[in-house]
Design an enzyme around this catalytic site. Structure first.
Site, short mmCIF file in Angstrom:
data_model
loop_
_atom_site.label_atom_id
_atom_site.label_comp_id
_atom_site.label_asym_id
_atom_site.label_seq_id
_atom_site.Cartn_x
_atom_site.Cartn_y
_atom_site.Cartn_z
N LYS A 188 -9.68 -8.73 0.79
CA LYS A 188 -9.02 -9.05 2.05
C LYS A 188 -9.90 -8.69 3.24
O LYS A 188 -10.52 -7.63 3.25
CB LYS A 188 -7.68 -8.28 2.13
CG LYS A 188 -6.72 -8.70 1.03
CD LYS A 188 -5.48 -7.86 1.00
CE LYS A 188 -5.73 -6.47 0.49
NZ LYS A 188 -4.51 -5.69 0.22
N THR A 261 1.30 -3.96 11.42
CA THR A 261 0.63 -4.39 10.20
C THR A 261 0.94 -3.48 9.01
O THR A 261 0.36 -3.65 7.94
CB THR A 261 -0.90 -4.42 10.41
OG1 THR A 261 -1.28 -3.16 10.96
CG2 THR A 261 -1.31 -5.53 11.36
N GLY A 263 2.27 -2.29 5.79
CA GLY A 263 2.82 -3.00 4.63
C GLY A 263 2.22 -4.37 4.38
O GLY A 263 2.69 -5.11 3.51
N THR A 264 1.18 -4.72 5.14
CA THR A 264 0.59 -6.06 5.01
C THR A 264 0.03 -6.31 3.60
O THR A 264 0.26 -7.36 3.01
CB THR A 264 -0.57 -6.21 6.04
OG1 THR A 264 -0.04 -5.92 7.31
CG2 THR A 264 -1.12 -7.60 6.04
N GLY A 265 -0.70 -5.30 3.07
CA GLY A 265 -1.31 -5.48 1.75
C GLY A 265 -0.26 -5.60 0.66
O GLY A 265 -0.38 -6.43 -0.26
N CYS A 266 0.80 -4.77 0.76
CA CYS A 266 1.88 -4.82 -0.23
C CYS A 266 2.55 -6.20 -0.20
O CYS A 266 2.83 -6.80 -1.24
CB CYS A 266 2.93 -3.75 0.08
SG CYS A 266 2.25 -2.10 0.21
C1 LIG Z 1 4.36 3.61 -0.88
C2 LIG Z 1 3.23 3.01 -0.17
N1 LIG Z 1 2.53 2.03 -0.75
C3 LIG Z 1 1.51 1.44 -0.10
C4 LIG Z 1 1.17 1.84 1.15
C5 LIG Z 1 0.02 1.21 1.85
O1 LIG Z 1 0.44 0.47 2.97
P1 LIG Z 1 -0.34 0.57 4.35
O2 LIG Z 1 -1.80 0.29 4.05
O3 LIG Z 1 0.25 -0.48 5.24
O4 LIG Z 1 -0.13 1.97 4.87
C6 LIG Z 1 1.92 2.87 1.75
N2 LIG Z 1 1.63 3.32 2.99
N3 LIG Z 1 2.94 3.45 1.07
#
Ligand SMILES: Cc1ncc(COP(=O)(O)O)c(N)n1
Length: 555
Positions: A188, A261, A263-266
Site C-alpha cells: 500500500k 484514516t 482503520g484504513t488498512g483493516c
Molecule cells: C486492533 C487494531 N488492529 C489494527 C490496528 C491498526 O490500525 P491503524 O494503522 O489505523 O492504527 C489498530 N490500531 N488496532
C-alpha cells in the site's frame, strides 16, 4: 419460497479496537457494508482511541484456538482475513488452527494484513513474531497487504536497511516480499507520495505492468481536474499488486488530504476479503476495495481528538448523516465527475461559455444554440416522462413531473429570449433539428427505454448539473474585481441569471439529492457502476459537442 442469493461469510481473526475504528470492529462493519456475513475471532483486546493504544490484553492461545474451532466447525467460510495477531503464541496458534481445520479441504481465500504497528506508533506485533508470520502464515496466504512501515519491517528481518521511498522501491519491495511465499503481495502506498510522472515512468519501464486508473484519468493519463474541487496537480496514492503468476498492477488514486484514516488498512484488507469471497479476481477485488476505502476516507466525520476513523459504512449511510456537507456532500456525483474530469471541464468551461460570459459571443452561435436547445428540451422533457414511468414512489413521480414543469418554464424563457433576438415563435419551431441535437436527444430516450431509473438519471444529470455549474461559475467570476465576465450590457445576462437563479439551482439540488439517494438505496455492482460511468461520459461528450456545434455556426 423466496429465492435468496447465497450469503457469503467472511471471518476476521484480529484484535479488538475499543474505539471502533480499526481491528475487528472495522472488519465487521466492512463485511456488513459488502453484504457479507461476518464472523470474528479476537486475538487481543486493546484499550485505544483516536489518540493511541493505551493497553493490550492478549487472548490466551487456547481460547483463540477454541474460537477458531467454534466458527470453522460450524459455518461455511468463504474468505478469511487476519489482522493484529500480537504475539508469538497467538500467531503460532492461528497458523496451527487453520492448518488443522483445512488439512483435508482447500483453505478459502486468506488475506493477511501484517499489522505490526498502529498509526499512532504502538507495537501491535511482538518483534519475535515477525519471523513466524513470514515463515508460517504467509505461505498460506492468497494475499498479504503490508503498508510501507510493515514492508520495511518484514524485509529488514532478512535484509538490513530496507527503505521504501519511491515507486521504484515499492516495485522491488513487492518482488522481495513475494519470495516469502504468499500468492500475491499488495504493497500500500498511503505513506509514499507519487505523481503521475512516476506512474508513467514506471509503466513505460515495465511493459507488462497494468495501470488501473480507477476511472480518474483519461486515455493519455493526464492529470485531470473535476472543475469543482480537485487540486491542479494532485498527489497520488499508488498501491502495487504483484502476483506469483508474474502479473503486476498499479492502482492509482488521488490522495485525500484527511486525518480520518484510522482503520484504513483493516478496512482495505477486509473489503478485499469480501470481494474474493464473492468470486472476484484479485485484481478486481483490489480495485473495488481501494475505491471503497478511498470513499470511506472522503465520507468520514471528524471524531475524537486524534486520528479519527474513516467511514466504513459510507455506502449505506452517507445520506442519513445530518450534516452531509461536512466534506463531500454528493460522493456519488463527485465520483462521476471525477471519472470524466477533463471532459467535464471542457464542457462547462467551453469557449462558448467564456465568450458568452464576456458578452462577445457571436449572435450566430447563440442563435443556433438556443434554437437547437429548444428542440433538445423536447427530448429532455420526454426523458423525464420516462423517468416518472420508472419511478415506484410518489416522491419519484413528483420530482420527475416537477422537472417537466421546470423544462416547460425553460421553454417559455427560450421563446422570450428568442423574441428579444428577433427570432419569432414560428421561426423557432421551423428550425430544422441538427444531427448533434438528434444524437443527444435520442440517446437520452434510448437510455430511458432500456435502462433503470438511476441510469436514466445519470444521463439526465450531465445537462442539469452542467448548466447549473455554468450559471454559478459565471456569476461568481462576475462578482470578482476587474472580472473577465461582464454582466452590465451583456446581451446574455438574462441567460446567465436564469441558470444561476434560485429556481434552476433548486432543480439541480433536487436532482443531486435524488441521484445520491438512488445510488445508495440500490448500490451498484462494479459492472453496473462502470455502465453508469459510460453513460455519464457519453452525455458529457454530447454536451460538449452541443456547444462545439454552436461555435461552428459562426460565420
Ligand atoms: C486492533 C487494531 N488492529 C489494527 C490496528 C491498526 O490500525 P491503524 O494503522 O489505523 O492504527 C489498530 N490500531 N488496532
Amino acid at each position: 419460497m423466496l429465492m435468496k442469493t447465497p450469503l457469503r461469510s467472511v471471518l476476521t481473526i484480529a484484535g479488538s479496537d475499543s474505539s471502533g475504528g480499526a481491528g475487528i470492529q472495522a472488519d465487521l462493519k466492512t463485511f456488513a457494508a459488502h453484504g457479507c456475513y461476518g464472523a470474528s475471532v479476537i486475538t487481543a483486546l486493546t484499550a485505544q482511541n483516536t489518540q493511541g493504544v493505551h493497553g493490550v490484553h492478549p487472548c490466551p492461545p487456547e481460547f483463540v484456538a477454541q474460537q477458531i474451532h467454534s466458527v470453522l466447525e460450524d459455518l461455511e467460510i468463504n474468505a478469511i482475513k487476519t489482522g493484529m495477531l500480537y504475539d508469538v503464541e497467538n500467531t503460532k496458534q492461528v497458523v496451527e488452527s487453520l492448518k488443522t481445520h483445512y488439512k483435508n479441504k482447500p483453505l478459502p481465500s486468506l488475506v493477511c494484513d501484517p499489522v505490526c504497528v498502529s498509526t499512532s506508533g504502538h507495537t501491535l506485533l511482538h518483534p519475535e513474531s515477525v519471523e513466524l508470520l513470514i515463515d508460517e502464515l504467509f505461505p498460506l496466504a492468497t494475499l498479504i497487504t503490508p503498508n510501507k512501515a510493515e514492508a520495511e519491517l518484514l524485509l529488514s528481518s532478512r535484509n538490513p536497511f530496507a527503505d521504501i521511498t519511491s515507486l521504484e522501491d515499492m516495485l522491488s519491495a513487492t518482488e522481495q516480499l513475494l519470495s516469502f511465499g504468499s500468492a500475491a503481495v499488495l504493497l500500500k502506498g498511503g505513506h509514499i507520495t507519487s505523481t503521475m510522472t512516476d506512474v508513467i515512468r514506471i509503466s513505460s519501464g515495465h511493459p507488462g505492468i497494468n495501470v488501473v486508473r480507477q476511472g480518474l484519468y483519461d486515455e493519455n493519463m493526464e492529470i485531470l481536474q473535476t472543475g469543482i474541487d480537485v487540486a491542479d496537480h494532485p498527489e497520488l496514492v499508488v498501491d502495487v499488486l504483484y502476483q506469483s503468476n508474474g502479473k503486476k498492477s498499479l492502482f492509482v488514486m488521488p490522495r485525500v488530504d484527511s486525518t480520518s484514516t484510522h482503520g484504513t488498512g483493516c478496512t482495505l484488507s477486509s473489503a478485499i476479503a469480501c470481494e474474493l469471497a464473492c468470486g472476484l479476481t484479485l485484481e478486481e477485488a483490489t480495485k473495488n476495495a481501494a475505491v471503497f476505502t478511498h470513499m470511506g476516507i472522503e465520507a468520514a466525520h471528524p471524531m475524537g481528538k486524534g486520528h479519527g476513523p474513516l467511514n466504513h459504512l459510507h455506502s449505506l449511510t452517507t445520506l442519513k448523516i445530518p450534516q452531509r456537507t461536512l466534506y463531500n456532500p454528493y460522493p456519488f456525483t463527485r465520483m462521476l465527475i471525477q471519472s470524466t474530469a477533463k471532459l467535464w471541464k471542457e464542457y462547462v468551461e467551453h469557449d462558448f461559455v467564456k465568450r458568452l460570459g464576456r458578452g462577445v459571443l457571436e449572435i450566430e452561435a447563440f442563435s443556433h444554440f438556443i434554437r437547437q436547445d429548444y428542440h433538445f428540451l423536447k427530448y429532455y422533457a420526454r426523458a423525464y416522462g420516462l423517468l416518472a414511468a420508472k419511478s415506484t414512489s410518489f416522491l419519484g413521480i413528483e420530482s420527475s413531473a416537477q422537472a417537466i414543469l421546470n423544462i416547460l418554464q425553460e421553454i417559455q424563457t427560450h421563446r422570450a429570449l428568442c423574441e428579444s433576438f428577433c427570432i419569432n415563435f414560428q421561426e423557432l419551431e421551423n428550425t430544422p433539428e441538427a444531427t448533434t441535437t438528434t444524437a443527444y436527444g435520442s440517446y437520452l430516450i434510448t437510455v430511458g427505454l432500456e435502462g433503470d431509473a438511476t441510469k436514466l438519471l445519470v444521463a439526465l444529470m450531465a445537462c442539469l448539473l452542467g448548466y447549473g455549474e455554468v450559471g454559478l461559475w459565471l456569476t461568481k467570476e462576475a462578482s470578482k474585481e476587474n472580472s473577465w465576465v461582464v454582466m452590465e450590457g451583456n446581451p446574455y445576462k438574462k441567460w446567465i441569471e436564469d441558470y444561476a437563479g434560485q429556481h434552476y439551482q433548486n432543480a439541480v439540488k433536487i436532482g443531486l439529492e435524488t441521484i445520491e439517494t438512488l445510488a445508495i438505496a440500490d448500490p451498484p455492482s462494479p459492472a453496473r457502476l462502470e455502465e453508469w460511468r459510460g453513460v455519464w461520459e457519453r452525455c458529457t461528450r454530447l454536451e460538449r459537442a452541443f456547444w462545439d456545434m454552436a461555435m461552428d455556426a459562426r460565420k
